[in-house]
Enzyme design. Structure first.
Site, PDB file in Angstrom:
ATOM      1  N   TYR A  44       0.812  -1.217   0.000  1.00  0.00           N
ATOM      2  CA  TYR A  44       0.000   0.000   0.000  1.00  0.00           C
ATOM      3  C   TYR A  44       0.848   1.271   0.000  1.00  0.00           C
ATOM      4  O   TYR A  44       0.357   2.339  -0.352  1.00  0.00           O
ATOM      5  CB  TYR A  44      -0.924   0.038   1.223  1.00  0.00           C
ATOM      6  CG  TYR A  44      -1.971  -1.035   1.286  1.00  0.00           C
ATOM      7  CD1 TYR A  44      -2.162  -1.948   0.252  1.00  0.00           C
ATOM      8  CD2 TYR A  44      -2.785  -1.145   2.415  1.00  0.00           C
ATOM      9  CE1 TYR A  44      -3.129  -2.944   0.342  1.00  0.00           C
ATOM     10  CE2 TYR A  44      -3.759  -2.120   2.507  1.00  0.00           C
ATOM     11  CZ  TYR A  44      -3.930  -3.026   1.474  1.00  0.00           C
ATOM     12  OH  TYR A  44      -4.885  -3.996   1.576  1.00  0.00           O
TER      13      TYR A  44
ATOM     14  N   HIS B 256       0.193 -11.608   1.528  1.00  0.00           N
ATOM     15  CA  HIS B 256      -0.801 -10.785   0.842  1.00  0.00           C
ATOM     16  C   HIS B 256      -1.478 -11.515  -0.326  1.00  0.00           C
ATOM     17  O   HIS B 256      -2.703 -11.478  -0.470  1.00  0.00           O
ATOM     18  CB  HIS B 256      -0.140  -9.501   0.352  1.00  0.00           C
ATOM     19  CG  HIS B 256      -1.089  -8.379   0.101  1.00  0.00           C
ATOM     20  ND1 HIS B 256      -0.706  -7.059   0.084  1.00  0.00           N
ATOM     21  CD2 HIS B 256      -2.427  -8.358  -0.148  1.00  0.00           C
ATOM     22  CE1 HIS B 256      -1.761  -6.288  -0.154  1.00  0.00           C
ATOM     23  NE2 HIS B 256      -2.805  -7.058  -0.309  1.00  0.00           N
TER      24      HIS B 256
END
Length: 278
Positions: free
Chosen positions: A49, A107
């Protein structure tokens, strides 16, 4: 606002948290500060992110005791082995300015994923107290079963896209009996869910918003959490209020009856999903 805490033998996680993708920089920092001020105690970020520094700065500025905040981060799929995964996590901790996180996730599964190696790294990081709980994200059913069968790391959570148009029942059939929390990302279906007449009708009957209905439907499920992204304090407060909304059995059935095969997050590197609902 009191948010239920999902408690298993592996973690204790507030059922409603703040997702931070794709917020960055000062916008992210302000959003996290706002959310913590409103009563959020579960913050979700990730290496990819590019906002771990902002999240860490907001936590530091909040004045809230670290033990009251449940912090999740995730390591990107280009770290397919234990050594690279561990090194990336060390960098994440530095950016977050934290001695540990409450939940550390893989992830996405990489085509090159060395699953035993990464699970071993997770197990060691958990044993060392650097990650209070560990888990995976975006694993299809077959790979999740494989990870559980290896029994290397104490998998506490599976984070996946889940909303009123993608129920993920096939995965819930794995996670719920195993005592694994499912965290729903994109729980409002990129906003499309909010325009569905079934949800808008239920919202009108309850004096609620479609977003609150969508979130309440998820939170009604056993061992399911949700991390909607919201930048503004108004939207954060709206989402937080979903924790107190109780839908009727008829409401739940009407949402359950909707088609459950609408996937919004399906990048080129995504794994082969086992089925339309996997």
């Amino acid at each position: 606002m009191s948010v239920p805490v999902l408690t298993t033998g592996k973690l204790a996680m507030p059922a409603l948290g703040l997702g931070t993708w794709p917020l960055r920089g000062r916008d992210c920092e302000a959003a996290v500060e706002s959310a913590l001020g409103l009563g959020y105690r579960h913050i979700d970020t990730a290496e990819m992110y590019g906002n771990e520094e902002a999240v860490g700065a907001a936590i530091a500025a909040s004045g809230i005791a670290r033990g009251e905040i449940f912090l999740t981060t995730k390591i990107w799929y280009d770290k397919p082995d234990g050594a690279s995964f561990r090194a990336a996590f060390a960098a994440s901790l530095e950016r977050l300015r934290q001695p540990h996180v409450d939940l550390l996730l893989v992830h996405w599964p990489s085509p090159a994923l060395n699953l035993p190696s990464v699970l071993t790294a997770l197990a060691h990081l958990h044993a060392e107290g650097l990650a209070r709980a560990v888990g995976v994200s975006n694993f299809p059913g077959a790979l999740l079963r494989q990870a559980l069968a290896l029994d290397i790391a104490p998998i506490a959570c599976l984070q996946v896209e889940q909303h009123a148009m993608l129920g993920q029942q096939a995965l819930l059939d794995i996670t719920q009996p195993a005592g694994i929390v499912m965290t729903s990302y994109t729980p409002l279906g990129k906003g499309e869910v909010l325009e569905h007449p079934v949800l808008t009708g239920i919202a009108a009957r309850h004096g609620a918003t479609p977003a609150q209905v969508a979130l309440a439907w998820l939170l009604s499920k056993k061992l399911v959490a949700a991390v909607p992204k919201a930048a503004s304090a108004a939207r954060q407060a709206e989402n937080l209020a979903a924790a107190k909304l109780r839908l009727s059995e008829a409401d739940l059935a009407a949402i359950a009856a909707l088609p459950k095969n609408r996937r919004f997050v399906n990048p080129a590197f995504a794994p082969a999903w086992d089925s339309p609902d996997a």
